[in-house]
Design a protein around this motif. Structure first.
Motif, PDB file in Angstrom:
ATOM      1  N   SER A  40       0.831  -1.209   0.000  1.00 49.37           N
ATOM      2  CA  SER A  40       0.000   0.000   0.000  1.00 49.37           C
ATOM      3  C   SER A  40       0.862   1.254   0.000  1.00 49.37           C
ATOM      4  O   SER A  40       0.576   2.209  -0.727  1.00 49.37           O
ATOM      5  CB  SER A  40      -0.912   0.028   1.226  1.00 49.37           C
ATOM      6  OG  SER A  40      -1.873  -0.974   1.153  1.00 49.37           O
ATOM      7  N   ALA A  41       1.906   1.251   0.815  1.00 45.02           N
ATOM      8  CA  ALA A  41       2.811   2.407   0.860  1.00 45.02           C
ATOM      9  C   ALA A  41       3.449   2.637  -0.510  1.00 45.02           C
ATOM     10  O   ALA A  41       3.525   3.775  -0.986  1.00 45.02           O
ATOM     11  CB  ALA A  41       3.886   2.201   1.925  1.00 45.02           C
ATOM     12  N   ALA A  42       3.884   1.563  -1.146  1.00 33.71           N
ATOM     13  CA  ALA A  42       4.500   1.676  -2.480  1.00 33.71           C
ATOM     14  C   ALA A  42       3.479   2.182  -3.501  1.00 33.71           C
ATOM     15  O   ALA A  42       3.793   3.037  -4.340  1.00 33.71           O
ATOM     16  CB  ALA A  42       5.071   0.328  -2.912  1.00 33.71           C
ATOM     17  N   ASN A  43       2.264   1.676  -3.420  1.00 32.53           N
ATOM     18  CA  ASN A  43       1.187   2.096  -4.324  1.00 32.53           C
ATOM     19  C   ASN A  43       0.946   3.601  -4.215  1.00 32.53           C
ATOM     20  O   ASN A  43       0.910   4.318  -5.214  1.00 32.53           O
ATOM     21  CB  ASN A  43      -0.084   1.306  -3.996  1.00 32.53           C
ATOM     22  CG  ASN A  43      -1.313   1.816  -4.707  1.00 32.53           C
ATOM     23  OD1 ASN A  43      -2.045   2.618  -4.139  1.00 32.53           O
ATOM     24  ND2 ASN A  43      -1.539   1.368  -5.915  1.00 32.53           N
ATOM     25  N   ILE A  44       0.781   4.083  -3.008  1.00 31.73           N
ATOM     26  CA  ILE A  44       0.501   5.502  -2.781  1.00 31.73           C
ATOM     27  C   ILE A  44       1.694   6.361  -3.195  1.00 31.73           C
ATOM     28  O   ILE A  44       1.536   7.392  -3.853  1.00 31.73           O
ATOM     29  CB  ILE A  44       0.124   5.758  -1.304  1.00 31.73           C
ATOM     30  CG1 ILE A  44      -1.184   5.031  -0.962  1.00 31.73           C
ATOM     31  CG2 ILE A  44       0.007   7.249  -1.012  1.00 31.73           C
ATOM     32  CD1 ILE A  44      -1.460   4.929   0.533  1.00 31.73           C
ATOM     33  N   LEU A  45       2.892   5.929  -2.823  1.00 27.08           N
ATOM     34  CA  LEU A  45       4.105   6.684  -3.155  1.00 27.08           C
ATOM     35  C   LEU A  45       4.261   6.857  -4.663  1.00 27.08           C
ATOM     36  O   LEU A  45       4.559   7.956  -5.152  1.00 27.08           O
ATOM     37  CB  LEU A  45       5.332   5.975  -2.566  1.00 27.08           C
ATOM     38  CG  LEU A  45       6.673   6.678  -2.747  1.00 27.08           C
ATOM     39  CD1 LEU A  45       6.691   7.999  -1.984  1.00 27.08           C
ATOM     40  CD2 LEU A  45       7.793   5.774  -2.260  1.00 27.08           C
ATOM     41  N   LEU A  46       4.042   5.779  -5.412  1.00 30.95           N
ATOM     42  CA  LEU A  46       4.191   5.850  -6.862  1.00 30.95           C
ATOM     43  C   LEU A  46       3.088   6.681  -7.528  1.00 30.95           C
ATOM     44  O   LEU A  46       3.320   7.295  -8.569  1.00 30.95           O
ATOM     45  CB  LEU A  46       4.219   4.442  -7.458  1.00 30.95           C
ATOM     46  CG  LEU A  46       5.482   3.634  -7.148  1.00 30.95           C
ATOM     47  CD1 LEU A  46       5.303   2.185  -7.576  1.00 30.95           C
ATOM     48  CD2 LEU A  46       6.701   4.257  -7.807  1.00 30.95           C
ATOM     49  N   LEU A  47       1.906   6.714  -6.924  1.00 29.72           N
ATOM     50  CA  LEU A  47       0.797   7.471  -7.522  1.00 29.72           C
ATOM     51  C   LEU A  47       0.780   8.940  -7.121  1.00 29.72           C
ATOM     52  O   LEU A  47       0.445   9.808  -7.927  1.00 29.72           O
ATOM     53  CB  LEU A  47      -0.550   6.857  -7.124  1.00 29.72           C
ATOM     54  CG  LEU A  47      -0.950   5.583  -7.833  1.00 29.72           C
ATOM     55  CD1 LEU A  47      -2.268   5.062  -7.283  1.00 29.72           C
ATOM     56  CD2 LEU A  47      -1.059   5.801  -9.337  1.00 29.72           C
ATOM     57  N   ASP A  48       1.112   9.214  -5.866  1.00 27.84           N
ATOM     58  CA  ASP A  48       0.884  10.562  -5.341  1.00 27.84           C
ATOM     59  C   ASP A  48       2.101  11.153  -4.642  1.00 27.84           C
ATOM     60  O   ASP A  48       2.017  12.223  -4.063  1.00 27.84           O
ATOM     61  CB  ASP A  48      -0.309  10.516  -4.378  1.00 27.84           C
ATOM     62  CG  ASP A  48      -0.927  11.869  -4.138  1.00 27.84           C
ATOM     63  OD1 ASP A  48      -0.997  12.673  -5.082  1.00 27.84           O
ATOM     64  OD2 ASP A  48      -1.351  12.133  -2.993  1.00 27.84           O
ATOM     65  N   GLY A  49       3.209  10.443  -4.632  1.00 22.77           N
ATOM     66  CA  GLY A  49       4.388  10.944  -3.934  1.00 22.77           C
ATOM     67  C   GLY A  49       4.284  10.721  -2.439  1.00 22.77           C
ATOM     68  O   GLY A  49       3.363  10.091  -1.932  1.00 22.77           O
ATOM     69  N   PHE A  50       5.246  11.287  -1.739  1.00 22.75           N
ATOM     70  CA  PHE A  50       5.298  11.142  -0.282  1.00 22.75           C
ATOM     71  C   PHE A  50       4.153  11.933   0.338  1.00 22.75           C
ATOM     72  O   PHE A  50       3.999  13.123   0.092  1.00 22.75           O
ATOM     73  CB  PHE A  50       6.642  11.648   0.241  1.00 22.75           C
ATOM     74  CG  PHE A  50       6.739  11.617   1.725  1.00 22.75           C
ATOM     75  CD1 PHE A  50       7.035  10.434   2.373  1.00 22.75           C
ATOM     76  CD2 PHE A  50       6.514  12.751   2.476  1.00 22.75           C
ATOM     77  CE1 PHE A  50       7.118  10.381   3.756  1.00 22.75           C
ATOM     78  CE2 PHE A  50       6.592  12.720   3.857  1.00 22.75           C
ATOM     79  CZ  PHE A  50       6.899  11.533   4.494  1.00 22.75           C
ATOM     80  N   ASN A  51       3.337  11.255   1.142  1.00 26.67           N
ATOM     81  CA  ASN A  51       2.235  11.922   1.831  1.00 26.67           C
ATOM     82  C   ASN A  51       1.853  11.144   3.087  1.00 26.67           C
ATOM     83  O   ASN A  51       2.506  10.174   3.465  1.00 26.67           O
ATOM     84  CB  ASN A  51       1.035  12.129   0.897  1.00 26.67           C
ATOM     85  CG  ASN A  51       0.418  10.829   0.427  1.00 26.67           C
ATOM     86  OD1 ASN A  51       0.540   9.790   1.072  1.00 26.67           O
ATOM     87  ND2 ASN A  51      -0.263  10.873  -0.695  1.00 26.67           N
ATOM     88  N   SER A  52       0.772  11.583   3.711  1.00 25.18           N
ATOM     89  CA  SER A  52       0.322  10.951   4.953  1.00 25.18           C
ATOM     90  C   SER A  52       0.000   9.475   4.771  1.00 25.18           C
ATOM     91  O   SER A  52       0.246   8.667   5.668  1.00 25.18           O
ATOM     92  CB  SER A  52      -0.916  11.677   5.488  1.00 25.18           C
ATOM     93  OG  SER A  52      -0.604  12.990   5.845  1.00 25.18           O
ATOM     94  N   GLY A  53      -0.571   9.123   3.629  1.00 20.14           N
ATOM     95  CA  GLY A  53      -0.908   7.728   3.374  1.00 20.14           C
ATOM     96  C   GLY A  53       0.304   6.819   3.444  1.00 20.14           C
ATOM     97  O   GLY A  53       0.257   5.724   4.012  1.00 20.14           O
ATOM     98  N   VAL A  54       1.413   7.270   2.883  1.00 18.76           N
ATOM     99  CA  VAL A  54       2.663   6.491   2.922  1.00 18.76           C
ATOM    100  C   VAL A  54       3.136   6.357   4.361  1.00 18.76           C
ATOM    101  O   VAL A  54       3.481   5.264   4.825  1.00 18.76           O
ATOM    102  CB  VAL A  54       3.759   7.153   2.048  1.00 18.76           C
ATOM    103  CG1 VAL A  54       5.093   6.444   2.203  1.00 18.76           C
ATOM    104  CG2 VAL A  54       3.333   7.192   0.584  1.00 18.76           C
ATOM    105  N   MET A  55       3.153   7.471   5.086  1.00 21.32           N
ATOM    106  CA  MET A  55       3.628   7.454   6.470  1.00 21.32           C
ATOM    107  C   MET A  55       2.773   6.543   7.354  1.00 21.32           C
ATOM    108  O   MET A  55       3.300   5.783   8.159  1.00 21.32           O
ATOM    109  CB  MET A  55       3.639   8.877   7.045  1.00 21.32           C
ATOM    110  CG  MET A  55       4.747   9.742   6.491  1.00 21.32           C
ATOM    111  SD  MET A  55       6.392   9.059   6.837  1.00 21.32           S
ATOM    112  CE  MET A  55       6.446   9.140   8.616  1.00 21.32           C
TER     113      MET A  55
END
Length: 170
Positions: A40-55
């Motif tokens: 999930s972290a990789a998915n969010i990072l690749l789609l939207d960059g570093f954000n709260s979802g990744v953290m």
């Protein structure tokens, strides 16, 4: 190319969520959840960059490792540990804050924290149902295939809640 890799990870998250919620033992649920959160972290990072979802996903991985350790040692997380993870989730959410959308991932994290520290599998499923509902909105706005994980997770959670309901109520 990153977009397609992210969407592939989102589909793997879908499979992982379905499997997690159908497992009968807490330790099994926790182990599979580690991989789901990393994807999930990789998915969010690749789609939207570093954000709260990744953290939030990365803090969840730390919490899952602690929960697995507690399962192995047959101990419970103390109040101090629960407070530390609550602070980490909120701090992580704030560190990655970019838009109001990030508030959804932070709120979902609080439900996730509550799920991991439950003793009974049914209580875990209830907390995950709230968590999955918030992530459904998050991923649909983000445009991620991981939204299917959340929708499948909500359905799977409802099935599991019914399937493993207390036999005394029959």
């Amino acid at each position: 190319m990153a977009y397609y890799i992210a969407q592939f990870f989102g589909l793997l998250v879908t499979v992982g969520v379905i499997v997690t919620l159908q497992l009968k033992k807490k330790k099994q649920m926790l182990i599979v959840s580690v991989f789901v959160n990393l994807l999930s972290a990789a998915n969010i990072l690749l789609l939207d960059g570093f954000n709260s979802g990744v953290m939030v996903c990365l803090v969840a991985v730390l919490q899952l490792f602690m929960s697995i350790w507690h399962e192995i040692k047959k101990t419970e997380a103390g109040l101090a540990e629960k407070i530390v993870f609550l602070v980490l989730y909120v701090a992580g959410g704030l560190m990655g804050y970019n838009t109001p959308l990030d508030l959804l991932s932070t709120a979902a994290a609080v439900f996730y924290m509550l799920a991991v520290f439950q003793k009974k599998e049914q209580n875990i499923r209830l907390m995950l149902l709230a968590n999955l509902s918030l992530w459904t909105v998050y991923h649909s706005i983000l445009g991620s295939t991981a939204v299917f994980a959340q929708i499948a997770g909500v359905i799977s959670s409802l099935i599991a809640l019914y399937r493993y309901r207390s036999k005394n109520k029959s």
